[in-house]
Scaffold this active site. Structure first.
Site, PDB file in Angstrom:
ATOM      1  N   GLN A   1      -0.308   4.188   0.160  1.00  0.00           N
ATOM      2  CA  GLN A   1      -0.883   5.143   1.108  1.00  0.00           C
ATOM      3  C   GLN A   1      -0.314   4.912   2.504  1.00  0.00           C
ATOM      4  O   GLN A   1       0.031   5.863   3.201  1.00  0.00           O
ATOM      5  CB  GLN A   1      -2.406   5.034   1.116  1.00  0.00           C
ATOM      6  CG  GLN A   1      -3.012   5.432  -0.215  1.00  0.00           C
ATOM      7  CD  GLN A   1      -4.534   5.376  -0.210  1.00  0.00           C
ATOM      8  OE1 GLN A   1      -5.146   4.898   0.730  1.00  0.00           O
ATOM      9  NE2 GLN A   1      -5.138   5.864  -1.272  1.00  0.00           N
TER      10      GLN A   1
ATOM     11  N   SER B   1       0.831  -1.204   0.000  1.00  0.00           N
ATOM     12  CA  SER B   1       0.000   0.000   0.000  1.00  0.00           C
ATOM     13  C   SER B   1       0.866   1.255   0.000  1.00  0.00           C
ATOM     14  O   SER B   1       1.606   1.513   0.961  1.00  0.00           O
ATOM     15  CB  SER B   1      -0.931   0.015   1.222  1.00  0.00           C
ATOM     16  OG  SER B   1      -1.487   1.310   1.366  1.00  0.00           O
TER      17      SER B   1
ATOM     18  N   ASP C   1      -5.744   0.441  -9.587  1.00  0.00           N
ATOM     19  CA  ASP C   1      -6.896   1.305  -9.879  1.00  0.00           C
ATOM     20  C   ASP C   1      -7.443   1.092 -11.292  1.00  0.00           C
ATOM     21  O   ASP C   1      -8.511   1.612 -11.632  1.00  0.00           O
ATOM     22  CB  ASP C   1      -6.505   2.784  -9.704  1.00  0.00           C
ATOM     23  CG  ASP C   1      -6.208   3.125  -8.246  1.00  0.00           C
ATOM     24  OD1 ASP C   1      -6.658   2.376  -7.358  1.00  0.00           O
ATOM     25  OD2 ASP C   1      -5.530   4.137  -8.005  1.00  0.00           O
TER      26      ASP C   1
HETATM   27  C1  S3P Z   1      -2.815   5.753  -3.958  1.00  0.00           C
HETATM   28  C2  S3P Z   1      -2.446   4.459  -3.678  1.00  0.00           C
HETATM   29  C3  S3P Z   1      -3.301   3.303  -3.975  1.00  0.00           C
HETATM   30  C4  S3P Z   1      -4.409   3.649  -4.970  1.00  0.00           C
HETATM   31  C5  S3P Z   1      -5.082   4.943  -4.639  1.00  0.00           C
HETATM   32  C6  S3P Z   1      -4.080   6.088  -4.626  1.00  0.00           C
HETATM   33  C7  S3P Z   1      -1.888   6.849  -3.589  1.00  0.00           C
HETATM   34  O1  S3P Z   1      -3.918   2.848  -2.789  1.00  0.00           O
HETATM   35  O2  S3P Z   1      -5.349   2.614  -5.043  1.00  0.00           O
HETATM   36  O3  S3P Z   1      -6.101   5.235  -5.574  1.00  0.00           O
HETATM   37  O4  S3P Z   1      -2.042   7.980  -4.091  1.00  0.00           O
HETATM   38  O5  S3P Z   1      -0.966   6.583  -2.794  1.00  0.00           O
HETATM   39  P1  S3P Z   1      -3.154   1.820  -1.781  1.00  0.00           P
HETATM   40  O6  S3P Z   1      -1.808   2.339  -1.621  1.00  0.00           O
HETATM   41  O7  S3P Z   1      -3.914   1.831  -0.501  1.00  0.00           O
HETATM   42  O8  S3P Z   1      -3.252   0.482  -2.459  1.00  0.00           O
END
Ligand code: S3P
Length: 424
Positions: free
Chosen positions: A166, A164, A312
């Site tokens: 995020q 992840s 995504d």
């Molecule tokens: C994102 C990371 C992804 C993605 C999200 C945007 C980001 O999520 O699905 O739309 O900007 O860091 P995850 O890191 O939770 O998988």
């Protein structure tokens, strides 16, 4: 929104700016000393939520013609909000801002819409608590709305239980303020825009194998940021160019950071005619023009480390698979269940309405391609990527398609239907 199928598309399109990079440009710009000028910023609802949160944290952010200007106040310049910070539908805003707020000498209260309140936040709470922050909600596991009591943090070494970007970014942003080094270990590489932008603004970030090391610095410094077009938005037109007969679509200045180009690799593996021209690097991010022509696709299997590189884009990849000969298997994609909607369920339910042969598995789906799709009425579940993927299916189905709740495309791609209906 009504979709009427089209044949023979020839178009050159510039899709809006990258959502992930736009969020980070506001956050990191706010923490940098000096004025950050942002070109190509995505004026979608999610990124506007990030702007509004940082304004509530005392940062002046202005729009000047087609640029966003962030008057950064340095690493220690945020001030206590007097209102609740509302992230709307944006998981990226909530998770990344939590990393920053964990290190501030004040208390914050965060919330978001109905979808955000169902998304798991325990995944950020675990490492941020280990660093010393106090995050609380009314439930056992952390969900929005929640509060953060910032603290003097200490660096940690944290192995992510899931891939992840995020969660990785939340920890690295907290690590900027921590005592000692912070190390994040990734099970698989995820998008690295946080690392690239932090380094560009003066942070001490290094990648060593699957570890990202962040050492504290005394300041970050503002630099101009040019946001490339979003490959996740380009993906709808890339798939459309493949599955529509006698077509060619050119997508200009798209971000092609290799942590994001899984959709191109997957489609090429399915037999797509895609090539990239005019490659260049801007503020550490690779960009290029993507040229796609009609292709006879065949099925493939996608899983493992490929998933974070196209997470995504799976809704629209599933649409491509409906037009491919043979079987496509998407596995190891359980993260889809905790996106803006449960995307395994929503993709399958809606594509079945078109007559697609698609079945759910524990961690993804199996699609038998080649059955012609028939136009129908589908719903978005207020999930922008479901609405847009269904529009692409409708463009190549027989008869008309109607999408209810289609206005949610404003989350990431406000002019999507304008491009689809007028530009093609
Ligand atoms: C994102 C990371 C992804 C993605 C999200 C945007 C980001 O999520 O699905 O739309 O900007 O860091 P995850 O890191 O939770 O998988």
């Amino acid at each position: 929104m009504k979709i009427t199928p089209k044949k023979k598309i020839h178009a050159t399109i510039t899709v809006p700016g990258d959502k992930s990079i736009s969020h980070r440009s506001i956050m990191i710009g706010a923490l940098a000393k000096g004025t950050t000028e942002i070109e190509g910023f995505l004026m979608g609802e999610d990124c506007l939520s990030t702007i509004s949160c940082f304004q509530k944290l005392g940062i002046l952010i202005e729009q000047q013609k087609d640029k966003i200007i962030v008057y950064g106040k340095g690493l220690h310049g945020l001030t206590a909000p007097t209102e609740i910070l509302d992230v709307g539908n944006s998981g990226t805003t909530l998770r990344l801002i939590s990393g920053i707020l964990s290190a501030q000498p004040f208390f914050s209260h965060l919330t978001g819409d109905a979808s955000i309140q169902k998304r798991p936040m325990e995944r950020i709470a675990v490492p941020l608590r280990q660093m010393g922050a106090v995050l609380k909600s009314n439930s056992d596991k952390l969900f929005a709305p929640f509060t953060i009591e910032g603290n003097a943090l200490k660096g940690i070494t944290y192995a992510l239980p899931m891939a992840s970007a995020q969660v990785k970014s939340a920890i690295l942003l907290a690590g900027l303020f921590a005592k000692g080094e912070t190390i994040v270990i990734e099970p698989e590489p995820t998008r690295d825009h946080t690392e690239i932008m932090l380094r560009y603004m003066g942070a001490d970030i290094q990648k060593i194998g699957n570890e990202i090391h962040c050492k504290p610095v005394s300041e970050l410094y503002a630099h101009k940021i040019v946001v490339p077009a979003d490959i996740s938005s380009a993906a709808y037109f890339i798939v459309l160019g493949c599955i529509c007969e006698n077509s060619e679509i050119v997508l200009k200045n798209v971000g092609i950071n290799q942590t994001r180009t899984g959709i191109i690799d997957a489609l090429i593996a399915m037999g797509a005619h895609i090539h990239i021209e005019n490659e260049t690097i801007i503020n550490g991010e690779k960009t290029g023009d993507i040229i796609v022509t009609s292709s006879q696709l065949h099925g493939t299997t996608i899983g493992g480390a490929e998933i974070p590189r196209l997470i995504d884009e799976i809704p629209v990849l599933a649409v491509a698979a409906c037009f491919a000969q043979g079987t496509t298997i998407i596995k190891d994609a359980q993260e889809l269940k905790v996106k803006e909607s449960n995307r395994i369920k929503t993709i399958i339910t809606e594509l079945k309405k078109f007559g697609a042969n698609i079945a759910e598995t524990d961690d993804g789906m199996i699609i038998q391609g080649g059955t012609p799709l028939k136009g129908c009425t589908v719903e978005s579940y207020q999930d922008h990527r479901i609405a847009m993927a269904m529009a692409i299916a409708g463009m190549c189905a027989s008869g008309q398609t109607e999408i209810t709740g289609a206005e949610c495309v404003t989350i990431s791609f406000p002019n999507f239907f304008e491009l689809l209906n007028k530009k093609l």
